[in-house]
Motif scaffolding. Structure first.
Motif, PDB file in Angstrom:
ATOM      1  N   ALA A 134     -22.516 -18.335 -85.024  1.00  0.00           N
ATOM      2  CA  ALA A 134     -23.447 -18.427 -86.145  1.00  0.00           C
ATOM      3  C   ALA A 134     -24.819 -17.912 -85.724  1.00  0.00           C
ATOM      4  O   ALA A 134     -25.136 -17.841 -84.530  1.00  0.00           O
ATOM      5  CB  ALA A 134     -23.564 -19.876 -86.626  1.00  0.00           C
ATOM      6  N   ILE A 135     -25.632 -17.537 -86.719  1.00  0.00           N
ATOM      7  CA  ILE A 135     -27.013 -17.160 -86.460  1.00  0.00           C
ATOM      8  C   ILE A 135     -27.793 -18.459 -86.260  1.00  0.00           C
ATOM      9  O   ILE A 135     -27.897 -19.283 -87.169  1.00  0.00           O
ATOM     10  CB  ILE A 135     -27.608 -16.363 -87.632  1.00  0.00           C
ATOM     11  N   ALA A 136     -28.321 -18.656 -85.072  1.00  0.00           N
ATOM     12  CA  ALA A 136     -29.062 -19.885 -84.781  1.00  0.00           C
ATOM     13  C   ALA A 136     -30.512 -19.786 -85.237  1.00  0.00           C
ATOM     14  O   ALA A 136     -31.109 -20.785 -85.648  1.00  0.00           O
ATOM     15  CB  ALA A 136     -29.010 -20.190 -83.287  1.00  0.00           C
ATOM     16  N   ALA A 137     -31.076 -18.576 -85.160  1.00  0.00           N
ATOM     17  CA  ALA A 137     -32.483 -18.379 -85.515  1.00  0.00           C
ATOM     18  C   ALA A 137     -32.766 -16.880 -85.530  1.00  0.00           C
ATOM     19  O   ALA A 137     -31.904 -16.058 -85.196  1.00  0.00           O
ATOM     20  CB  ALA A 137     -33.393 -19.073 -84.507  1.00  0.00           C
ATOM     21  N   PHE A 138     -33.990 -16.540 -85.909  1.00  0.00           N
ATOM     22  CA  PHE A 138     -34.427 -15.149 -85.785  1.00  0.00           C
ATOM     23  C   PHE A 138     -35.913 -15.145 -85.441  1.00  0.00           C
ATOM     24  O   PHE A 138     -36.662 -16.038 -85.835  1.00  0.00           O
ATOM     25  CB  PHE A 138     -34.153 -14.333 -87.051  1.00  0.00           C
ATOM     26  N   THR A 139     -36.304 -14.163 -84.673  1.00  0.00           N
ATOM     27  CA  THR A 139     -37.711 -14.007 -84.349  1.00  0.00           C
ATOM     28  C   THR A 139     -38.359 -13.166 -85.445  1.00  0.00           C
ATOM     29  O   THR A 139     -37.693 -12.400 -86.145  1.00  0.00           O
ATOM     30  CB  THR A 139     -37.913 -13.322 -82.993  1.00  0.00           C
ATOM     31  N   VAL A 140     -39.666 -13.353 -85.599  1.00  0.00           N
ATOM     32  CA  VAL A 140     -40.396 -12.598 -86.620  1.00  0.00           C
ATOM     33  C   VAL A 140     -41.528 -11.820 -85.961  1.00  0.00           C
ATOM     34  O   VAL A 140     -42.135 -12.259 -84.984  1.00  0.00           O
ATOM     35  CB  VAL A 140     -40.946 -13.516 -87.726  1.00  0.00           C
ATOM     36  N   ASP A 141     -41.799 -10.671 -86.512  1.00  0.00           N
ATOM     37  CA  ASP A 141     -42.876  -9.815 -86.039  1.00  0.00           C
ATOM     38  C   ASP A 141     -44.095 -10.083 -86.916  1.00  0.00           C
ATOM     39  O   ASP A 141     -44.163  -9.647 -88.060  1.00  0.00           O
ATOM     40  CB  ASP A 141     -42.442  -8.345 -86.142  1.00  0.00           C
ATOM     41  N   ARG A 142     -45.047 -10.848 -86.377  1.00  0.00           N
ATOM     42  CA  ARG A 142     -46.227 -11.226 -87.147  1.00  0.00           C
ATOM     43  C   ARG A 142     -47.431 -10.383 -86.752  1.00  0.00           C
ATOM     44  O   ARG A 142     -47.554  -9.931 -85.618  1.00  0.00           O
ATOM     45  CB  ARG A 142     -46.554 -12.705 -86.925  1.00  0.00           C
ATOM     46  N   LYS A 143     -48.309 -10.219 -87.722  1.00  0.00           N
ATOM     47  CA  LYS A 143     -49.541  -9.484 -87.448  1.00  0.00           C
ATOM     48  C   LYS A 143     -50.486 -10.355 -86.627  1.00  0.00           C
ATOM     49  O   LYS A 143     -50.491 -11.572 -86.741  1.00  0.00           O
ATOM     50  CB  LYS A 143     -50.208  -9.076 -88.763  1.00  0.00           C
ATOM     51  N   GLY A 144     -51.284  -9.723 -85.816  1.00  0.00           N
ATOM     52  CA  GLY A 144     -52.244 -10.471 -85.001  1.00  0.00           C
ATOM     53  C   GLY A 144     -51.743 -10.623 -83.573  1.00  0.00           C
ATOM     54  O   GLY A 144     -50.705 -10.083 -83.179  1.00  0.00           O
ATOM     55  N   TRP A 145     -52.507 -11.366 -82.778  1.00  0.00           N
ATOM     56  CA  TRP A 145     -52.172 -11.550 -81.365  1.00  0.00           C
ATOM     57  C   TRP A 145     -51.500 -12.907 -81.173  1.00  0.00           C
ATOM     58  O   TRP A 145     -52.046 -13.942 -81.532  1.00  0.00           O
ATOM     59  CB  TRP A 145     -53.438 -11.477 -80.509  1.00  0.00           C
ATOM     60  N   PHE A 146     -50.304 -12.879 -80.614  1.00  0.00           N
ATOM     61  CA  PHE A 146     -49.567 -14.107 -80.352  1.00  0.00           C
ATOM     62  C   PHE A 146     -49.102 -14.114 -78.898  1.00  0.00           C
ATOM     63  O   PHE A 146     -48.604 -13.109 -78.383  1.00  0.00           O
ATOM     64  CB  PHE A 146     -48.363 -14.222 -81.292  1.00  0.00           C
ATOM     65  N   LYS A 147     -49.283 -15.252 -78.239  1.00  0.00           N
ATOM     66  CA  LYS A 147     -48.921 -15.351 -76.824  1.00  0.00           C
ATOM     67  C   LYS A 147     -47.412 -15.297 -76.618  1.00  0.00           C
ATOM     68  O   LYS A 147     -46.945 -14.877 -75.573  1.00  0.00           O
ATOM     69  CB  LYS A 147     -49.485 -16.650 -76.231  1.00  0.00           C
ATOM     70  N   GLU A 148     -46.667 -15.742 -77.595  1.00  0.00           N
ATOM     71  CA  GLU A 148     -45.215 -15.703 -77.481  1.00  0.00           C
ATOM     72  C   GLU A 148     -44.597 -15.364 -78.830  1.00  0.00           C
ATOM     73  O   GLU A 148     -45.247 -15.457 -79.869  1.00  0.00           O
ATOM     74  CB  GLU A 148     -44.677 -17.039 -76.984  1.00  0.00           C
ATOM     75  N   GLN A 149     -43.326 -14.943 -78.776  1.00  0.00           N
ATOM     76  CA  GLN A 149     -42.643 -14.515 -79.994  1.00  0.00           C
ATOM     77  C   GLN A 149     -42.365 -15.716 -80.903  1.00  0.00           C
ATOM     78  O   GLN A 149     -41.705 -16.664 -80.494  1.00  0.00           O
ATOM     79  CB  GLN A 149     -41.318 -13.841 -79.621  1.00  0.00           C
ATOM     80  N   PRO A 150     -42.874 -15.710 -82.140  1.00  0.00           N
ATOM     81  CA  PRO A 150     -42.574 -16.809 -83.060  1.00  0.00           C
ATOM     82  C   PRO A 150     -41.125 -16.720 -83.544  1.00  0.00           C
ATOM     83  O   PRO A 150     -40.553 -15.620 -83.651  1.00  0.00           O
ATOM     84  CB  PRO A 150     -43.562 -16.600 -84.207  1.00  0.00           C
ATOM     85  N   VAL A 151     -40.531 -17.873 -83.846  1.00  0.00           N
ATOM     86  CA  VAL A 151     -39.123 -17.919 -84.221  1.00  0.00           C
ATOM     87  C   VAL A 151     -38.935 -18.854 -85.409  1.00  0.00           C
ATOM     88  O   VAL A 151     -39.688 -19.813 -85.595  1.00  0.00           O
ATOM     89  CB  VAL A 151     -38.264 -18.399 -83.018  1.00  0.00           C
ATOM     90  N   VAL A 152     -37.929 -18.554 -86.233  1.00  0.00           N
ATOM     91  CA  VAL A 152     -37.566 -19.399 -87.373  1.00  0.00           C
ATOM     92  C   VAL A 152     -36.130 -19.877 -87.174  1.00  0.00           C
ATOM     93  O   VAL A 152     -35.201 -19.065 -87.207  1.00  0.00           O
ATOM     94  CB  VAL A 152     -37.667 -18.633 -88.710  1.00  0.00           C
ATOM     95  N   PRO A 153     -35.914 -21.179 -86.936  1.00  0.00           N
ATOM     96  CA  PRO A 153     -34.537 -21.700 -86.856  1.00  0.00           C
ATOM     97  C   PRO A 153     -33.835 -21.471 -88.195  1.00  0.00           C
ATOM     98  O   PRO A 153     -34.442 -21.630 -89.257  1.00  0.00           O
ATOM     99  CB  PRO A 153     -34.734 -23.194 -86.587  1.00  0.00           C
TER     100      PRO A 153
END
Length: 220
Positions: free
Chosen positions: A36-55
């Motif tokens: 199953a798809i557990a989550a996906f990362t999103v490409d957000r605008k701006g500076w982020f220290k780590e890749q944001p993710v959506v469960p």
């Protein structure tokens, strides 16, 4: 209805609470043990220290043009979710993976997969092979091992392969059956309305006198 993984890539993620676009889907994290798809990362605008993710459990709906979540808090830090972080750091390939049966027969490589948008569960793998004319679909319950170099399918899985068009035909048949039930229900409702009108007509004064001719206002 099943969606393909390719449909998800690049889709915007929108918050239902404020209508803000939270980013676009960049990468899928697959839980092979649950297929199953557990989550996906999103490409957000701006500076982020780590890749944001959506469960995936926070996904409200997958539409034709966007994925919706309840609110912006659905986007989380990957480091706050150890299980997802492990999937991200040590991913097992699915797209592009070779599929081999227990008997050593190479079925081809996974070109895409089809999943249920409600829970993210993967039901079919679309397999491409030079020996096959076009892609074939294989149910994921035929896969018994997910490894770094290959997916191992049950012995005789090649006989379970079906044309992608055949998969669509099955869905079309199901849709037709559902439509048939709808028409049957509509027919039942129409019949009941007709019976009610007839009963009402019989109760009218002029309808009780068979020899009085037609109801008032009608020509004889």
């Amino acid at each position: 209805m099943f969606y393909t993984s390719k449909k998800l890539m690049g889709m915007p993620v929108v918050s239902l609470a404020d209508g803000h676009q939270l980013g676009r889907i960049k990468r899928l994290l697959i839980d092979h043990s649950k297929m199953a798809i557990a989550a996906f990362t999103v490409d957000r605008k701006g500076w982020f220290k780590e890749q944001p993710v959506v469960p995936y459990s926070h996904v409200k709906s997958v539409g034709s043009h966007a994925v919706t979540v309840d609110e912006a808090s659905a986007v989380m830090k990957l480091s706050s979710l150890p299980e997802l972080e492990a999937l991200a750091k040590h991913p097992l390939p699915l797209l592009g993976a070779r599929v081999i049966t227990e008997e050593g027969t190479v079925l081809g490589t996974v070109e895409d997969f089809r999943f249920d948008p409600q829970d993210g569960k993967i039901h079919y793998l679309d397999i491409k092979s030079g020996l096959l004319h076009g892609a074939r679909s294989l149910e994921t319950d035929q896969i018994i091992t997910c490894g770094r170099d290959a997916l191992i399918a049950r012995a005789g899985a090649e006989e379970a392969l079906q044309k992608s068009g055949g998969l669509l035909s099955v869905k079309l048949q199901d849709a037709c059956k559902s439509a048939g039930k709808t028409f049957d229900s509509a027919g039942t409702i129409t019949r009941k309305v007709g019976e009610t009108v007839n009963r009402y007509w019989q109760r009218l004064p002029f309808s009780q006198k068979k020899n009085d001719g037609p109801p008032p206002g009608e020509n004889s």
